[in-house]
Design an enzyme around this catalytic site. Structure first.
Site, mmCIF file in Angstrom:
data_model
loop_
_atom_site.group_PDB
_atom_site.id
_atom_site.type_symbol
_atom_site.label_atom_id
_atom_site.label_comp_id
_atom_site.label_asym_id
_atom_site.label_seq_id
_atom_site.Cartn_x
_atom_site.Cartn_y
_atom_site.Cartn_z
ATOM 1 N N ALA A 190 0.787 -1.238 0.000
ATOM 2 C CA ALA A 190 0.000 0.000 0.000
ATOM 3 C C ALA A 190 0.814 1.281 0.000
ATOM 4 C CB ALA A 190 -0.908 0.011 1.230
ATOM 5 N N GLY A 210 3.472 3.232 -5.652
ATOM 6 C CA GLY A 210 2.971 2.716 -6.928
ATOM 7 C C GLY A 210 1.464 2.529 -6.971
ATOM 8 N N PHE A 211 1.046 1.430 -7.615
ATOM 9 C CA PHE A 211 -0.388 1.164 -7.788
ATOM 10 C C PHE A 211 -1.101 0.925 -6.459
ATOM 11 C CE2 PHE A 211 0.937 -0.078 -12.174
ATOM 12 C CZ PHE A 211 0.095 0.786 -12.859
ATOM 13 N N GLU A 224 8.642 -1.108 4.525
ATOM 14 C CA GLU A 224 9.370 0.151 4.326
ATOM 15 C C GLU A 224 10.300 0.406 5.498
ATOM 16 O OE1 GLU A 224 9.257 1.689 1.574
ATOM 17 O OE2 GLU A 224 7.432 0.920 0.652
ATOM 18 N N ALA A 284 4.908 -9.035 4.183
ATOM 19 C CA ALA A 284 3.556 -9.515 3.857
ATOM 20 C C ALA A 284 3.541 -10.992 3.473
ATOM 21 C CB ALA A 284 2.980 -8.683 2.713
ATOM 22 N N ALA A 343 5.203 -5.882 -5.117
ATOM 23 C CA ALA A 343 6.263 -6.078 -6.103
ATOM 24 C C ALA A 343 7.534 -6.247 -5.299
ATOM 25 C CB ALA A 343 6.371 -4.889 -7.039
ATOM 26 N N TYR A 360 9.376 -9.385 -20.869
ATOM 27 C CA TYR A 360 8.275 -9.307 -19.908
ATOM 28 C C TYR A 360 7.286 -10.465 -20.084
ATOM 29 C CZ TYR A 360 5.526 -7.475 -16.194
ATOM 30 O OH TYR A 360 4.894 -7.374 -14.984
ATOM 31 N N LYS A 366 3.243 -13.908 -13.819
ATOM 32 C CA LYS A 366 1.937 -13.278 -14.031
ATOM 33 C C LYS A 366 0.906 -14.304 -14.533
ATOM 34 C CE LYS A 366 2.955 -9.106 -12.648
ATOM 35 N NZ LYS A 366 2.488 -8.715 -11.298
HETATM 36 P P1 NAI Z 1 6.007 -0.659 -6.190
HETATM 37 O O1 NAI Z 1 7.404 -1.107 -6.037
HETATM 38 O O2 NAI Z 1 5.743 0.785 -6.377
HETATM 39 O O3 NAI Z 1 5.139 -1.141 -4.909
HETATM 40 C C1 NAI Z 1 5.379 -2.361 -4.279
HETATM 41 C C2 NAI Z 1 4.704 -2.407 -2.919
HETATM 42 O O4 NAI Z 1 4.946 -3.701 -2.329
HETATM 43 C C3 NAI Z 1 5.238 -1.386 -1.900
HETATM 44 O O5 NAI Z 1 4.158 -0.941 -1.102
HETATM 45 C C4 NAI Z 1 6.191 -2.219 -1.042
HETATM 46 O O6 NAI Z 1 6.378 -1.735 0.278
HETATM 47 C C5 NAI Z 1 5.439 -3.524 -1.022
HETATM 48 N N1 NAI Z 1 6.274 -4.683 -0.685
HETATM 49 C C6 NAI Z 1 7.308 -5.212 -1.383
HETATM 50 N N2 NAI Z 1 7.787 -6.303 -0.743
HETATM 51 C C7 NAI Z 1 7.027 -6.472 0.366
HETATM 52 C C8 NAI Z 1 7.001 -7.416 1.431
HETATM 53 N N3 NAI Z 1 7.854 -8.447 1.478
HETATM 54 N N4 NAI Z 1 6.084 -7.255 2.409
HETATM 55 C C9 NAI Z 1 5.207 -6.224 2.396
HETATM 56 N N5 NAI Z 1 5.166 -5.312 1.405
HETATM 57 C C10 NAI Z 1 6.070 -5.439 0.412
HETATM 58 O O7 NAI Z 1 5.411 -1.533 -7.368
HETATM 59 P P2 NAI Z 1 4.261 -1.302 -8.453
HETATM 60 O O8 NAI Z 1 4.895 -0.964 -9.745
HETATM 61 O O9 NAI Z 1 3.167 -0.471 -7.930
HETATM 62 O O10 NAI Z 1 3.746 -2.800 -8.612
HETATM 63 C C11 NAI Z 1 2.591 -3.315 -7.984
HETATM 64 C C12 NAI Z 1 1.989 -4.388 -8.872
HETATM 65 O O11 NAI Z 1 1.593 -3.799 -10.114
HETATM 66 C C13 NAI Z 1 2.968 -5.514 -9.226
HETATM 67 O O12 NAI Z 1 2.259 -6.735 -9.262
HETATM 68 C C14 NAI Z 1 3.418 -5.140 -10.625
HETATM 69 O O13 NAI Z 1 3.853 -6.248 -11.372
HETATM 70 C C15 NAI Z 1 2.122 -4.567 -11.175
HETATM 71 N N6 NAI Z 1 2.252 -3.727 -12.375
HETATM 72 C C16 NAI Z 1 3.203 -2.735 -12.471
HETATM 73 C C17 NAI Z 1 3.312 -1.981 -13.638
HETATM 74 C C18 NAI Z 1 4.301 -0.865 -13.776
HETATM 75 O O14 NAI Z 1 4.521 -0.380 -14.878
HETATM 76 N N7 NAI Z 1 4.905 -0.422 -12.693
HETATM 77 C C19 NAI Z 1 2.405 -2.203 -14.796
HETATM 78 C C20 NAI Z 1 1.390 -3.186 -14.546
HETATM 79 C C21 NAI Z 1 1.349 -3.935 -13.391
HETATM 80 NA NA NA Z 2 2.103 -0.886 -5.144
#
Ligand code: NAI
Ligand code: NA
Length: 399
Positions: free
Chosen positions: A49, A52-53, A75, A112, A140, A236, A245
């Site tokens: 949370a 990113g997304f 974090e 998580a 991610a 990818y 995926k």
């Molecule tokens: P991000 O890196 O911005 O966010 C990742 C989140 O996961 C963060 O909140 C982080 O603290 C959390 N996290 C990571 N490891 C953790 C753990 N062990 N325990 C608890 N929290 C943990 O990544 P983003 O890009 O928002 O990716 C989120 C999803 O969206 C992924 O499944 C990614 O493949 C997918 N996605 C991303 C795209 C892109 O262009 N960035 C496009 C389409 C899908």
């Molecule tokens: Na995210």
């Protein structure tokens, strides 16, 4: 302390608390400006949370639908003379604004993938919310410690079969070069990547939440995926991450079975390629995104994570008539504008001619780089980056 951007490799190792707060604030303002009137989620768990997304999903739920939110993430807290990670400051800013708006918002910082954090989350839901009606799964991560076996898995970003050569850019220098990425050496590299980024942990979450009785009647859960154009397929969609995926998608019927007696349902949403901490680590992708941004901005259809998530909620997950539009494979598509034929044709034409010499002209490499630094709180107007700032910012709900 005075905090300025410092990079190591492609990552930025410093973060600015006021800038990250501005990023969160801008996203909140965007969602509020949409004046959503349809019914939506009320009690929401977001796993991943803080950036990113996932962060944008949390903001949309809270400020678009007045939902109570629990956010889980991994974090680093702020310490004296040591800024916290961007996701830490994002959450601090989010919780502060949520509390000011009278919205419930609490967060859990930890792994998580572990049983322990799942249990902590369940306990918090039971104590404060009773049940949740939406679970967003947006992790991610490059690593996962398996909670049942203790095995530590690392993912890889590699093609399968032949090596893959294509253009790539170092977005710090705007230098365009050819890169050759060696293929996997064994099936194990695929399996490890699936273990980290596939659907098992999503399933574990839903199993545990359900067994604890904290999922509401009609609960929805959504996880995020990416497909993208031909030119990135080898690294990818058809590479190791794509196999993960695929596994995520295959988890949908399993989770639907789990949720059947609650009339619950699960979705994979295919999102647009965007600048996030995770996507900047993938070779070839940042150059594609720079060209994509240029084309989509020119057409007036550019979106960041918040625009994507607002559209996911209001035009897919929670529509007026209750129907969730899906593609022929049962997936939500909010990559629809990215994948439009006219957009892809133009990106493809630019891809063929892009070099270090013309990149500033024909791509939005500057937009990419600006947005990348904005993820860490830099590059915002109205913030004096020469001035002292308080690095010791707390997340209200985390003691
Ligand atoms: P991000 O890196 O911005 O966010 C990742 C989140 O996961 C963060 O909140 C982080 O603290 C959390 N996290 C990571 N490891 C953790 C753990 N062990 N325990 C608890 N929290 C943990 O990544 P983003 O890009 O928002 O990716 C989120 C999803 O969206 C992924 O499944 C990614 O493949 C997918 N996605 C991303 C795209 C892109 O262009 N960035 C496009 C389409 C899908
Ligand atoms: Na995210």
């Amino acid at each position: 302390m005075i905090i300025q951007p410092r990079t190591r490799g492609f990552i930025c190792i410093t973060t600015h608390p006021e800038g990250t707060a501005k990023n969160v604030h801008n996203q909140i303002e965007y969602v509020k400006s949409k004046n959503i009137t349809e019914e939506g989620p009320k009690k929401v768990l977001v796993i991943g949370a803080s950036t990113g997304f996932g962060l944008s999903s949390r903001i949309t739920a809270a400020f678009g639908y007045n939902a109570a939110t629990i956010g889980v993430f991994f974090e680093k807290p702020a310490a004296e003379r040591k800024p916290g990670t961007a996701g830490w400051y994002n959450t601090a800013a989010f919780e502060k604004e949520a509390l000011e708006a009278g919205l419930y918002a609490k967060s859990i910082n930890g792994d998580a993938f572990s049983d322990e954090i799942k249990q902590q989350t369940i306990d918090l839901i039971k104590k404060d919310l009773g049940q949740v009606d939406l679970v967003v799964y947006s992790l991610a991560s490059p690593r996962r410690n398996h909670p049942k076996t203790g095995v530590a898995y690392s993912s890889v970003l590699k093609p399968i079969g032949e090596s893959f050569t294509n253009k790539t850019v170092d977005f710090h220098t705007a230098n365009v070069t050819d890169i050759t990425i060696n293929p996997i050496e064994s099936q194990e590299e695929i399996d490890n990547t699936v273990a980290v980024m596939g659907g098992e942990d999503w399933k574990f979450w839903i199993e545990d939440l359900k067994a604890a009785g904290v999922l509401a009647e009609g609960v929805k859960t959504v996880a995020y995926s990416y497909i993208g154009p031909e030119l990135t397929h080898r690294i990818y969609k058809d590479g190791t991450i794509g196999m993960a995926k695929n596994d995520l998608e295959k988890t949908v019927p399993t989770i639907n079975n789990l949720l059947a007696d609650l009339n619950g349902v699960s979705y994979v949403s295919v999102n647009k390629a965007l600048v996030t901490q995770s996507s900047s680590a993938i070779p070839v992708v940042p150059l594609y995104v720079s060209l994509l941004y240029k084309v989509m901005k020119e057409k007036g259809i550019h979106e960041g994570t918040i625009e994507q998530m607002e559209r996911l909620f209001s035009e897919r997950l929670y529509t007026a008539n209750g129907n969730v539009p899906l593609d022929e494979n049962g997936r939500i598509r909010i990559d629809d504008w990215e994948m439009r034929e006219d957009v892809q044709k133009e990106v493809d034409d630019l891809w063929k001619i892009v070099t270090s010499e013309n990149i500033h002209e024909i791509s939005d490499i500057k937009g990419y780089s600006d947005e990348f630094f904005q993820l860490f709180g830099f590059n915002y107007d109205g913030i004096d980056y020469e001035a002292d700032t308080n690095e010791l910012v707390e997340v209200p709900s985390i003691k």
